[in-house]
Design an enzyme around this catalytic site. Structure first.
Site, short mmCIF file in Angstrom:
data_model
loop_
_atom_site.label_atom_id
_atom_site.label_comp_id
_atom_site.label_asym_id
_atom_site.label_seq_id
_atom_site.Cartn_x
_atom_site.Cartn_y
_atom_site.Cartn_z
N ARG A 54 8.67 -3.48 -8.17
CA ARG A 54 9.64 -2.50 -8.68
C ARG A 54 9.04 -1.59 -9.73
O ARG A 54 9.67 -1.27 -10.73
CB ARG A 54 10.87 -3.21 -9.28
CG ARG A 54 11.66 -3.98 -8.30
CD ARG A 54 12.87 -4.58 -8.96
NE ARG A 54 14.02 -3.69 -8.93
CZ ARG A 54 15.08 -3.84 -9.71
NH1 ARG A 54 15.12 -4.78 -10.62
NH2 ARG A 54 16.10 -3.01 -9.60
N GLY B 249 0.42 -4.96 -23.40
CA GLY B 249 -0.40 -3.76 -23.23
C GLY B 249 0.34 -2.72 -22.42
O GLY B 249 1.43 -2.98 -21.88
N ASP B 250 -0.27 -1.54 -22.34
CA ASP B 250 0.32 -0.45 -21.60
C ASP B 250 -0.58 -0.17 -20.39
O ASP B 250 -1.76 0.15 -20.57
CB ASP B 250 0.38 0.78 -22.53
CG ASP B 250 0.98 2.00 -21.84
OD1 ASP B 250 0.95 2.04 -20.59
OD2 ASP B 250 1.47 2.90 -22.54
N PHE B 251 -0.04 -0.31 -19.20
CA PHE B 251 -0.95 -0.20 -18.04
C PHE B 251 -1.48 1.21 -17.81
O PHE B 251 -2.39 1.42 -17.05
CB PHE B 251 -0.42 -0.86 -16.77
CG PHE B 251 0.97 -0.49 -16.31
CD1 PHE B 251 1.36 0.82 -16.14
CD2 PHE B 251 1.87 -1.51 -15.97
CE1 PHE B 251 2.62 1.14 -15.68
CE2 PHE B 251 3.15 -1.20 -15.51
CZ PHE B 251 3.52 0.13 -15.37
N ASP C 287 2.71 -6.56 -19.78
CA ASP C 287 3.82 -5.63 -20.02
C ASP C 287 3.75 -5.09 -21.45
O ASP C 287 2.95 -5.58 -22.26
CB ASP C 287 5.17 -6.31 -19.73
CG ASP C 287 6.17 -5.31 -19.15
OD1 ASP C 287 6.20 -4.16 -19.61
OD2 ASP C 287 6.92 -5.68 -18.22
N ASP D 235 -0.45 1.28 22.46
CA ASP D 235 -1.18 2.51 22.18
C ASP D 235 -0.60 3.65 23.00
O ASP D 235 -0.44 3.52 24.22
CB ASP D 235 -2.67 2.34 22.51
CG ASP D 235 -3.46 3.53 21.99
OD1 ASP D 235 -3.50 3.71 20.76
OD2 ASP D 235 -3.99 4.30 22.81
C1 M5T Z 1 4.15 11.49 21.68
C2 M5T Z 1 4.73 10.85 20.46
C3 M5T Z 1 4.01 9.92 19.71
N1 M5T Z 1 4.54 9.36 18.58
C4 M5T Z 1 3.75 8.39 17.77
O1 M5T Z 1 2.38 8.59 17.94
C5 M5T Z 1 1.69 7.42 17.54
C6 M5T Z 1 0.60 7.15 18.55
O2 M5T Z 1 -0.47 6.53 17.93
P1 M5T Z 1 -0.94 5.04 18.26
O3 M5T Z 1 -2.41 5.01 18.04
O4 M5T Z 1 -0.45 4.60 19.58
O5 M5T Z 1 -0.21 4.17 17.16
P2 M5T Z 1 -0.33 4.22 15.59
O6 M5T Z 1 0.79 5.03 15.01
O7 M5T Z 1 -1.71 4.63 15.15
O8 M5T Z 1 -0.07 2.72 15.19
P3 M5T Z 1 -0.95 1.43 15.60
O9 M5T Z 1 -0.15 0.73 16.65
O10 M5T Z 1 -1.08 0.63 14.34
O11 M5T Z 1 -2.29 1.89 16.12
C7 M5T Z 1 2.70 6.29 17.57
O12 M5T Z 1 2.97 5.90 16.22
C8 M5T Z 1 3.94 6.93 18.18
O13 M5T Z 1 5.12 6.37 17.63
C9 M5T Z 1 5.81 9.69 18.15
O14 M5T Z 1 6.29 9.21 17.10
N2 M5T Z 1 6.56 10.58 18.91
C10 M5T Z 1 6.07 11.18 20.03
O15 M5T Z 1 6.80 11.98 20.66
#
Ligand code: M5T
Length: 673
Positions: free
Chosen positions: A582, A565-567, A540, A88
């Site tokens: 695809r 069918g046609d989706f 399809d 995080d």
């Molecule tokens: C400061 C900074 C942050 N980030 C992105 O900010 C998200 C933080 O959010 P998170 O809650 O830690 O993660 P998430 O994207 O929500 O993904 P998850 O781990 O599933 O919670 C992450 O993506 C990081 O790369 C960048 O890409 N570049 C930067 O300079």
């Protein structure tokens, strides 16, 4: 601490990245780690006021993300991972924690609070080691740490702020910026690990892995703190919080009781190596993008503790950063202009220049059924091959020799036979034959690509222009033939990629599936093979279903049925899993939303959606296969896994797992919320 090789130690283990962040995926993939992505469903809503320091919040959130996935996988995916990684990233300024902005105004609030100031970026990381016990309980061992990087923003004008916000970049990023892309423009300096800002402190992570897998003893500045959670079923209970021999140490930045890192002022500098540097290497050094990445990487420097990095800039000089970076670029450009071209650059360019010749040689040998012939009669010479395929001896000899040079044939004493590659993929009757796809490339894509310049100038596919020139294409017979050729192409790709997609996820809970636009039923067949209790309806267009009968002897499976069918217009067959293989890349945004809404309407909560496409890298720098395909597409566009994920999310489907298969198609499994 001394860093030992460690990524290879994870080979053979089921490593899971509990994150939907494309940046984390890329950082870890770039160092060769093989892992599955299972985004965490943990909602980032912990009460921030309960934490003494911001990094405690990031670490706890990372821990909850990883544990949620570690607990879900044995139950929902019926497999227990060996390692789950959660992370995080947060930005802190003026005592506030900034996460991802919820809208443009929130982004404005965040970015204006960062303008002209230094702030800290913390990434909390949790590594959960899962040990399956004999009584089917899982023992979870937790290693958590964080990394801090300091970043200073320039003073940002209102115009700059809004231009950046309107680029769309801030929205999925902590603090509302992406240092690795446009956001790099805002940054005056960085103290610490650059990748930590991007979303994952790779160096610290490797050190932790090294401690786990190389059984190093911890250095004096490292405290040991690992948490064991004995988990029975779905409810983890912390039972112990103490050092253990198998996880010897926690770094100085490990969890709550650890003091903040001091700002180092050592003067020794080293260039940092981050994923951007790898990329520059991979792409060559010619493009502007590469050069600017190169500048960014090289203008970072590392201090002796190996973690605190700082730009070669300081406020008491005019602007040494710019001067130094410019010098570096200048030198780089000059070196490239003056020196002899490098051998590998020449090879790469020659390969590209000759690429069309190689393709056409393959297409021609395939059309003349050379690979079929040499499978039946290995060891023929050029004259014999020429006679069999009704071609000149001279021309055949040139073609065979070219095929040898391309690794498609082997020659001995001027006689020829197939290589293993040709036997498995190029014969028209082999199990994984790509013959149909190759013919489609020759008949349809080759003429389109010869009009690429007009396509680029005009911004749309030249399909109509190219094919309406040939009136015979418009007769029913020929359009039928064209349909068959197209079906053959789809069929051959599905044969090669089908198994990887069908087995990418545990779909055993679904008993009825519907493959929308399922063509000859190849993917459906693979799904029934992989999931013995599943029946699949292929839905399809009537003409396709009729023609697919010609392929049916190949699908000897009574759990696959066909509905015409046609989706876009017809009611979709009922099922608890829908497959879109695809299909989406080829649709306009409008059509795509019509189709996804229809699927969402018939799906109850818990229903599945299996998507299979080529997933572009998140920075759209590859794979070439996907990007080159886009050059001849009439409608639609190629997307990254995150883009597909967001698209499906907007129709109520949550991404449960993403699989980059190393085959022709990737896969994503989503569940209706
Ligand atoms: C400061 C900074 C942050 N980030 C992105 O900010 C998200 C933080 O959010 P998170 O809650 O830690 O993660 P998430 O994207 O929500 O993904 P998850 O781990 O599933 O919670 C992450 O993506 C990081 O790369 C960048 O890409 N570049 C930067 O300079």
């Amino acid at each position: 601490m001394v860093l030992n090789p460690v990524i290879s130690k994870l080979a053979g283990k089921l490593v899971v990245l509990a994150s939907a962040s494309p940046r984390r995926l890329e950082i870890l993939r770039n160092v060769g780690l093989r892992f599955e992505v299972v985004p965490s469903w943990f909602k980032e809503t912990l009460d921030k006021s309960l934490f003494k320091a911001p990094y405690e919040y990031a670490v706890e959130t990372a821990k909850q993300k990883a544990l949620e996935v570690a607990r879900r996988m044995p139950i929902k995916h019926l497999k227990t991972p060996d390692i789950v990684i959660g992370a995080d990233t947060i930005v802190t300024v003026d005592g506030l924690i900034l996460e991802k902005p919820v809208d443009k105004h929130d982004a404005y609030r965040m970015l204006s609070s960062l303008s002209g100031k230094e702030h800290s970026v913390y990434t909390g990381v949790a590594i959960v080691l899962c040990h399956e016990k004999e009584n089917e309980e899982v023992d979870y061992q937790l290693i958590q740490f964080y990394e801090e990087t300091k970043v200073k923003f320039a003073d940002l004008s209102e115009d700059m702020l809004w231009e950046y916000i309107n680029s769309g970049e801030p929205m999925d990023k902590a603090g509302g910026y992406g240092i690795q892309a446009l956001g790099g423009m805002l940054v005056e300096y960085v103290h610490g690990d650059f990748l930590n800002v991007v979303g994952f402190p790779l160096n610290h992570f490797c050190k932790q892995l090294s401690l786990i897998y190389n059984h190093c003893t911890s250095s004096s500045d490292q405290k040991s703190e690992s948490v064991h959670l004995s988990v029975n079923g779905t409810h983890p209970t912390p039972v112990l919080s103490q050092p253990t021999p198998s996880v010897p140490a926690q770094s100085s930045h490990g969890s709550s009781s650890i003091p903040k890192p001091s700002s180092s002022s050592s003067s020794q500098t080293h260039h940092t190596h981050c994923s951007l540097a790898h990329k520059v290497k991979r792409k060559g050094s010619d493009s502007e993008v590469s050069q600017s990445s190169w500048m960014l990487v090289n203008s970072l420097s590392k201090h002796t503790d190996g973690r605190e990095a700082k730009l070669c800039n300081s406020e008491n000089t005019t602007s040494p950063l710019i001067t130094r970076s410019e010098q570096l670029i200048e030198r780089d450009v000059t070196e490239h202009e003056d020196s002899e071209p490098r051998k590998e650059d020449l090879e790469r360019i020659s390969e590209l220049i000759d690429g069309f010749k190689a393709s056409k040689a393959l297409f021609t040998a395939s059309r003349l059924r050379v690979f079929d012939l040499l499978h039946r009669m290995p060891g023929l010479d050029a004259a014999q091959v020429g006679q069999e395929v009704k071609a000149s001896v001279k021309g055949t000899e040139c073609l065979l020799e070219a095929c040898v040079s391309l690794g498609l044939l082997k020659s001995k004493d001027r006689t020829y036979e197939n290589t293993d590659l040709a036997t498995s993929l190029l014969r028209s009757d082999s199990c994984f034959s790509l013959h149909g796809h190759i013919q489609h490339c020759d008949d349809t894509l080759w003429p389109l690509f010869s009009h690429l310049e007009s396509a680029v100038e005009e911004g749309h596919s030249q399909r109509e222009k190219v094919f309406s020139r040939k009136p015979k294409e418009d007769t029913f017979h020929n359009s039928q033939e064209a349909k068959l050729r197209f079906m053959n192409a789809m069929h051959s790709v599905a044969k090669v990629a089908g198994k990887s997609v069908a087995t990418a996820f545990d779909l055993s809970r679904y008993k009825t599936a519907c493959d929308l636009g399922g063509c000859t039923g190849t993917m459906a067949c693979e799904l029934t093979k992989a999931h013995p209790e599943m029946s699949v309806t292929v839905f399809d267009l009537p003409a396709v279903v009729e023609l697919s009968e010609r392929f049916r002897p190949l699908q000897s499976n009574n759990r696959v049925s066909f509905v015409a069918g046609d989706f876009f217009q017809d009611e979709l067959p009922k099922a608890d899993l829908y497959i879109l293989a695809r299909i989406l890349h080829d649709l306009t945004d409008e059509k795509l939303h019509i189709l996804l809404s229809k699927i969402a309407d018939v799906c109850k909560p818990g229903c599945g959606l299996l998507l299979s496409e080529i997933f572009l890298d998140e920075d759209r720098s590859g794979p070439s296969r996907g990007l080159l395909q886009a050059l001849s597409m009439s409608e639609g566009k190629q997307r990254s896994a995150t883009e597909y994920s967001l698209l499906l999310k907007s129709h109520g489907f949550n991404t449960a797992q993403i699989r980059h298969t190393d085959n022709l198609l990737d896969a994503m499994f989503c569940i209706k919320a």
